[in-house]
Design a protein around this motif. Structure first.
Motif, PDB file in Angstrom:
ATOM      1  N   UNK A  19       0.830  -1.211   0.000  1.00  0.00           N
ATOM      2  CA  UNK A  19       0.000   0.000   0.000  1.00  0.00           C
ATOM      3  C   UNK A  19       0.856   1.248   0.000  1.00  0.00           C
ATOM      4  N   UNK A  20       1.980   1.178   0.703  1.00  0.00           N
ATOM      5  CA  UNK A  20       2.823   2.370   0.841  1.00  0.00           C
ATOM      6  C   UNK A  20       3.720   2.612  -0.368  1.00  0.00           C
ATOM      7  N   UNK A  22       5.111   3.970  -3.512  1.00  0.00           N
ATOM      8  CA  UNK A  22       4.802   5.115  -4.364  1.00  0.00           C
ATOM      9  C   UNK A  22       4.859   4.694  -5.828  1.00  0.00           C
ATOM     10  N   UNK A  43       7.389  16.448  -3.955  1.00  0.00           N
ATOM     11  CA  UNK A  43       6.499  17.008  -4.976  1.00  0.00           C
ATOM     12  C   UNK A  43       6.794  18.458  -5.333  1.00  0.00           C
ATOM     13  N   UNK A  49       7.647  13.385 -12.989  1.00  0.00           N
ATOM     14  CA  UNK A  49       6.352  13.538 -13.663  1.00  0.00           C
ATOM     15  C   UNK A  49       6.154  12.460 -14.737  1.00  0.00           C
ATOM     16  N   UNK A  57       1.227  13.989 -13.687  1.00  0.00           N
ATOM     17  CA  UNK A  57       1.176  13.930 -12.216  1.00  0.00           C
ATOM     18  C   UNK A  57       2.578  13.646 -11.686  1.00  0.00           C
ATOM     19  N   UNK A  58       2.773  13.948 -10.412  1.00  0.00           N
ATOM     20  CA  UNK A  58       4.060  13.677  -9.775  1.00  0.00           C
ATOM     21  C   UNK A  58       4.017  12.274  -9.162  1.00  0.00           C
ATOM     22  N   UNK A  60       5.958  10.726  -7.335  1.00  0.00           N
ATOM     23  CA  UNK A  60       6.419  10.576  -5.953  1.00  0.00           C
ATOM     24  C   UNK A  60       5.310  10.919  -4.979  1.00  0.00           C
ATOM     25  N   UNK A  61       4.189  11.433  -5.471  1.00  0.00           N
ATOM     26  CA  UNK A  61       3.122  11.876  -4.569  1.00  0.00           C
ATOM     27  C   UNK A  61       1.816  11.202  -4.963  1.00  0.00           C
ATOM     28  N   UNK A  62       1.936   9.931  -5.238  1.00  0.00           N
ATOM     29  CA  UNK A  62       0.789   9.097  -5.591  1.00  0.00           C
ATOM     30  C   UNK A  62       1.189   7.662  -5.286  1.00  0.00           C
ATOM     31  N   UNK A  63       0.277   6.897  -4.681  1.00  0.00           N
ATOM     32  CA  UNK A  63       0.600   5.499  -4.410  1.00  0.00           C
ATOM     33  C   UNK A  63       0.392   4.668  -5.674  1.00  0.00           C
ATOM     34  N   UNK A  65      -0.832   1.809  -6.046  1.00  0.00           N
ATOM     35  CA  UNK A  65      -2.146   1.159  -6.102  1.00  0.00           C
ATOM     36  C   UNK A  65      -3.205   2.085  -6.690  1.00  0.00           C
ATOM     37  N   UNK A  66      -2.987   3.396  -6.574  1.00  0.00           N
ATOM     38  CA  UNK A  66      -3.963   4.335  -7.122  1.00  0.00           C
ATOM     39  C   UNK A  66      -3.900   4.389  -8.654  1.00  0.00           C
ATOM     40  N   UNK A  67      -2.829   3.841  -9.234  1.00  0.00           N
ATOM     41  CA  UNK A  67      -2.700   3.816 -10.689  1.00  0.00           C
ATOM     42  C   UNK A  67      -3.139   2.466 -11.263  1.00  0.00           C
TER      43      UNK A  67
ATOM     44  N   UNK B   4       1.726   0.922   6.226  1.00  0.00           N
ATOM     45  CA  UNK B   4       0.327   1.145   6.589  1.00  0.00           C
ATOM     46  C   UNK B   4      -0.516   0.374   5.593  1.00  0.00           C
ATOM     47  N   UNK B   6      -3.562   0.311   2.785  1.00  0.00           N
ATOM     48  CA  UNK B   6      -4.261   1.201   1.856  1.00  0.00           C
ATOM     49  C   UNK B   6      -5.499   0.501   1.314  1.00  0.00           C
ATOM     50  N   UNK B  34       0.326  12.949   1.511  1.00  0.00           N
ATOM     51  CA  UNK B  34       1.474  12.063   1.254  1.00  0.00           C
ATOM     52  C   UNK B  34       2.796  12.719   1.676  1.00  0.00           C
ATOM     53  N   UNK B  38       5.305  11.331   4.633  1.00  0.00           N
ATOM     54  CA  UNK B  38       6.741  11.092   4.428  1.00  0.00           C
ATOM     55  C   UNK B  38       7.573  11.732   5.534  1.00  0.00           C
ATOM     56  N   UNK B  52     -11.688   6.949  -6.411  1.00  0.00           N
ATOM     57  CA  UNK B  52     -12.466   6.121  -7.359  1.00  0.00           C
ATOM     58  C   UNK B  52     -13.960   6.168  -7.092  1.00  0.00           C
ATOM     59  N   UNK B  99       0.703  19.651 -12.283  1.00  0.00           N
ATOM     60  CA  UNK B  99       0.671  18.254 -11.847  1.00  0.00           C
ATOM     61  C   UNK B  99      -0.070  18.111 -10.516  1.00  0.00           C
TER      62      UNK B  99
END
Lengths: 161, 263
Positions: A19-20, A22, A43, A49, A57-58, A60-63, A65-67, B4, B6, B34, B38, B52, B99
């Protein structure tokens, strides 16, 4: 561990992530696509990017799993089919839009996103759009020229400072 | 990053159920959360991602108001609100950088209530209503000091309802490194009554400048506030600006917003 599927540079890929994890770590460490750089990891700098479903998007500031399920494009997918530099990449080379090259993947991905929705940006628009990309070598002037050239505009006609 | 769990919610119910657990925190666009994690300034044991949940996304326009789903990204507000509420679209289109605007959401910004965030100024100046899974909260009752809000544990913003002003404008003086507002002022006029909300300036977070509102309701022109000044005593002082400078900027940004205000 999560099993993630996504489309990266047109190819279906699968990999494992926590989950963690990036997105930038998943691209670099799990898929071996090290063209997407980690600069500041906060970010600010934009070296990481990538495009998610067409949006810059950046990573480094998105997990990661979100992609899941998304179409991801990275710098590795930008060259022409024969391996030659694409129009934007070639413009960076022609205009000396890079020195050390660390920020370049992010700059190219941002410029690509800009030109997709604004094919002929003026100098001010380019500078504003690249606000989230930091370069410590070039002083930005040649990057601006490169983006103007990539959009088939005469860099000198607009007299970038 | 520390370890953690998610979760990804695909419905509001799923998210609300997950948030019943007090160790769970909502993850919207993550553009603040985020980086905060960090740095270990926040360390939730479990996150539930909201991006979503289709029902939380999108801009709906009626004759008198704009309703924005909580998980609508800044980039989408900048486009979808441009015709009906250009001042709000303009604000959304200048948050962070491109971004960041492709991830950050209005609900995330309001739940965090950063004292230098842009959206709180629009919400307070317009008297918008924050809708949650439980209730509707008036803007006046929502903001509760720096990073504080009226939200209870497990309560989730679902939408923000903005009444559309006759004319409005948001003017910000950007802190060039962070691109947050060093000072930002949202001016809105409804039926001749002017509301002025200030972000970035106060240790108490976003606030209304009542004296300027009265003067501008009387005469909507920059000159109307020539003799007014903000007391610097409760303003933020940091490496970027002293209290007196921020007080000066509040007046300057207000005048610029009045000059630029339009439908």
């Amino acid at each position: 561990m999560l099993q993630l599927n996504m489309t990266v540079n047109g190819q279906p890929v699968s990999g494992q992530a926590e989950g963690r994890t990036l997105l930038v770590q998943f691209l670099r460490d799990e898929l071996g696509l090290t063209g997407t750089h980690i600069g500041c990891d906060t970010s600010q700098c934009g070296a990481c990017i990538v495009h998610i479903n067409g949006d810059a998007v950046k990573a480094c500031t998105m997990f990661a799993a979100e992609a899941a399920g998304a179409k991801v494009n990275t710098i590795e997918g930008q060259a022409n089919a024969d391996g030659s530099l694409n129009r934007i990449q070639q413009a960076f080379q022609d205009n000396h839009g890079l020195q050390c090259g660390f920020c370049t993947p992010g700059m190219v991905m941002s410029a690509t996103a800009l030109l997709r929705h604004t094919p002929k940006p003026d100098e001010s628009t380019i500078r504003t759009y690249l606000e989230g990309n930091i370069c410590r070598c070039t002083g930005y002037h040649n990057i601006i020229k490169a983006v103007l050239a990539a959009s088939e505009q005469d860099a000198f006609a607009q007299n970038p400072r | 990053m520390y370890d953690f769990e998610l979760l990804t919610a695909t419905s509001l119910n799923e998210a609300v159920t997950a948030l019943q657990n007090e160790e769970t925190q909502a993850l919207a666009g993550g553009q603040t959360l985020i980086p905060t994690m960090k740095q270990r300034l926040a360390s939730p044991e479990r996150l539930v991602s909201l991006t979503r949940i289709k029902a939380l996304q999108g801009v709906t326009v009626t004759a008198k108001e704009v309703v924005i789903g909580a998980a609508t990204r800044h980039a989408d507000v900048a486009v979808q609100a441009a015709a009906c509420f250009p001042a709000l679209a303009d604000l959304a289109g200048h948050i962070g950088d491109p971004a960041v605007r492709n991830r950050g959401t209005i609900g995330g910004s309001l739940a965090n209530n950063d004292p230098a965030a842009c959206y709180p100024a629009a919400v307070l100046a317009c008297g918008a209503v924050i809708e949650t899974n439980l209730r509707r909260i008036a803007a006046e009752d929502y903001f509760d000091g720096m990073f504080g809000t009226a939200l209870d544990d497990g309560e989730l913003i679902t939408a923000v309802r903005f009444p559309i002003p006759e004319i409005a404008h948001y003017e910000k003086f950007v802190q060039p490194a962070s691109r947050f507002a060093l000072v930002g002022v949202f001016v809105a006029r409804f039926d001749g009554v002017v509301r002025v909300a200030v972000t970035g300036a106060s240790q108490m977070g976003v606030f209304r400048w009542a004296e300027a509102e009265a003067a501008l309701s009387n005469e909507f022109a920059p000159v109307a506030i020539d003799n007014l000044a903000i007391d610097p005593a409760e303003l933020i002082a940091d490496a970027h600006a002293a209290q007196t400078y921020r007080a000066h900027l509040v007046a300057v940004m207000t005048k610029r917003a009045v000059t630029a205000a339009h439908r």
